[in-house]
Design an enzyme around this catalytic site. Structure first.
Site, PDB file in Angstrom:
ATOM      1  CE  LYS A   1       3.429  -3.042   3.853  1.00 15.76           C
ATOM      2  NZ  LYS A   1       4.172  -1.893   3.339  1.00 15.76           N
TER       3      LYS A   1
ATOM      4  NE  ARG B   1      -3.157   1.061  -1.704  1.00 14.50           N
ATOM      5  CZ  ARG B   1      -3.679   0.778  -0.508  1.00 14.50           C
ATOM      6  NH1 ARG B   1      -2.969   0.979   0.585  1.00 14.50           N
ATOM      7  NH2 ARG B   1      -4.895   0.312  -0.417  1.00 14.50           N
TER       8      ARG B   1
ATOM      9  NE  ARG C   1      -1.113   6.208   2.687  1.00 14.01           N
ATOM     10  CZ  ARG C   1      -0.832   5.349   3.664  1.00 14.01           C
ATOM     11  NH1 ARG C   1       0.215   4.562   3.581  1.00 14.01           N
ATOM     12  NH2 ARG C   1      -1.609   5.265   4.718  1.00 14.01           N
TER      13      ARG C   1
ATOM     14  NE  ARG D   1      -2.704   2.542   9.868  1.00 14.38           N
ATOM     15  CZ  ARG D   1      -1.867   2.399   8.854  1.00 14.38           C
ATOM     16  NH1 ARG D   1      -1.762   1.222   8.272  1.00 14.38           N
ATOM     17  NH2 ARG D   1      -1.140   3.402   8.417  1.00 14.38           N
TER      18      ARG D   1
ATOM     19  CE  LYS E   1       1.709  -1.947   8.539  1.00 20.38           C
ATOM     20  NZ  LYS E   1       1.846  -0.535   8.123  1.00 20.38           N
TER      21      LYS E   1
END
Length: 532
Positions: free
Chosen positions: A210, A215, A231, A379, A385
């Site tokens: 990560k 992003r 994003r 999500r 994560k």
């Protein structure tokens, strides 16, 4: 649509915690929403202004204006008025904004005034987020929820889908397709407390680095043209010539849609602080100089389309195979594949990969189910994560009066750490992690400690200690210690501790905490914006 209807629904949504009831309330509202009102109604429900910031200060908004006796404002009236206010500039602009705000508030009922106040200050938190609005939209129009969710991800937001659905019905969803050059909402991740917990939930999965970068979604057309999006779907192509060159130079001439990060590395090979990357990506002037000072590199972890073929529904393992055939190893994120989560050796290897990732300076890992499709904009439980969680025991220095459902209660906390001389340095604010019961308790407790109340901020004696969880530190010139907390949220109040036992500025800056710390790694991390 009258603003009063929208304000009433917003209040009702705020008053219920049941997701099903929120969806039904929004469905009823959408049934009465004209397609031309959608670009206003959807943002207002989410607490956003289509105009962005308006330059209206607290003092202007807090001035008492006699409310209208009956509702007559439409959402179109309000949108037009706010657009005019946002366009005011030049000499005398503050006085003119004040006059226009008073005029708008005077045309609003008391309930509408409260809603407008929360909307302009960003304090509308009734839970009518895009995911709930999407479900409400499906129910209002008779469309299948999965079809609406897919259209929203492909359209990049709820608004265009809502307008099409309300005007054309469920059949309008067929017009939303994955198209190179039109960004889609990115897939996001839930959190897991540890790698082992993630393995137990997902089973066979890939454990990937990560990265603490920005992003990006990169689109390449068949003729070699490249566009880069954030994003939030902003086009930042012109700011990242390294990325356009790297993707434009990939073998073959097939069109592509790639998902990944841009990150910068120092001379030692470790990632540079997130603020430097964010500053580089945010810079709109002298791009050549910025690129020379902070060169960035793209690192990809997914592919959504190749040669016009939509890959969203393919299992992640298949999508990665396609990615590996297109993108060289140096431009792909490091990963470790767990094929059997019950194998102690593979679990140990996954933990070792996590530790090695942290040692390389990255912020954690993401576990991704090998069979999962790409569920953009949600999500999904198939991406988890894992990263360190830090806590600090800080002192409450002040609190701000809340709005919306928090009206009459002290909400946004000003947090401080001890200096060597016994004074306190403010590190930031948070209103997150507060239940209704805790809000009531802290309001009573802080009012007893109050030394000043200007109607907005209540300054208190620095006596109450609160445990704060946060994701890392961010450099900031706004605060005296030169840093602020990233994603701070309340864990609990520590009445067992005195202010003299709270964490110090030195402790914060050194990256060690005396408070409880969870996760597998200590220390602080740089960064202010999450990439997943």
């Amino acid at each position: 649509m009258l603003l009063a209807r929208l304000a009433q629904v917003s209040q009702e949504v705020a008053a219920t915690s049941a997701r099903s009831q929120k969806i039904e309330l929004l469905a009823e509202l959408f049934r009465d929403t004209a397609p031309q009102d959608v670009p206003i109604v959807i943002p207002y429900l989410a607490g956003r202004l289509p105009q962005g910031r308006l330059g209206i200060g607290w003092r202007v908004l807090s001035r008492r204006v006699e409310p209208a006796p009956e509702p007559r404002l439409t959402v179109q009236d309000v949108d037009a008025a706010l657009t005019v206010i946002g366009d005011v500039s030049g000499a005398g602009s503050q006085a003119e904004r004040t006059r226009l705000v008073a005029e708008l508030m005077g045309a609003a009922t008391e309930q509408e005034q409260r809603f407008l106040f929360g909307l302009v200050t960003g304090e509308v938190r009734q839970g009518a987020l895009d995911a709930v609005a999407t479900e409400g939209l499906a129910r209002a129009t008779g469309a299948a929820p999965p079809d609406v969710r897919r259209a929203v991800m492909l359209a990049g937001g709820v608004q265009p889908v809502a307008r099409a659905l309300l005007a054309g019905g469920p059949q309008a969803l067929a017009d939303f397709q994955l198209t190179v050059g039109r960004p889609v909402l990115p897939m996001l991740a839930h959190s897991a407390g540890s790698v082992g917990e993630g393995l137990d939930k997902l089973g066979a999965c890939a454990v990937e680095e990560k990265l603490d970068g920005i992003r990006v979604q990169v689109h390449r057309t068949g003729d070699g043209g490249v566009r880069v999006y954030t994003r939030t779907l902003d086009d930042i192509t012109d700011r990242l010539p390294e990325v356009t060159a790297a993707v434009g130079g990939l073998p073959g001439d097939a069109s592509l849609v790639l998902d990944g990060e841009v990150i910068a590395f120092g001379a030692d090979g470790r990632p540079r602080p997130f603020q430097e990357i964010a500053g580089r990506v945010g810079s709109r002037s002298d791009v050549a100089r910025a690129a020379a000072e902070v060169p960035v590199s793209p690192v990809f972890f997914d592919v959504l389309s190749v040669a016009g073929e939509d890959l969203l529904d393919l299992p992640f393992a298949r999508r990665h195979e396609r990615l590996a055939a297109l993108v060289p190893e140096g431009m792909r994120v490091r990963r470790f594949v767990v094929e059997d989560e019950s194998d102690p050796g593979q679990r140990a290897a996954a933990d070792a990969f996590f530790a090695a990732t942290l040692a390389r300076g990255h912020e954690g890992v993401v576990l991704k189910g090998l069979e999962a499709p790409y569920s953009a904009g949600r999500r999904g439980a198939s991406w988890l994560k894992v990263k360190p969680v830090h806590t600090l025991d800080l002192v409450v220095l002040a609190a701000e009066w809340g709005h919306g459902r928090r009206t009459g209660r002290l909400s946004n906390l000003h947090l401080g750490a001890r200096r060597a001389d016994g004074s306190f340095a403010m590190l930031g604010k948070t209103f997150k992690g507060l239940t209704d019961a805790l809000l009531d308790w802290q309001t009573e407790r802080l009012r007893a400690l109050a030394v000043e109340d200007d109607g907005h901020v209540v300054t208190v004696r620095p006596e109450l200690v609160v445990e704060i969880a946060y994701d890392g530190l961010q450099r900031s010139t706004r605060y005296p210690a030169g840093v602020t907390l990233r994603f701070a949220r309340v864990v609990r109040y520590r009445e067992d501790k005195s202010a003299a036992q709270a964490d110090t500025v030195e402790t914060v800056l050194s990256g060690t905490q005396s408070g409880t710390q969870t996760g597998t790694q200590t220390g602080t991390q740089s960064g202010a914006q999450k990439n997943l």
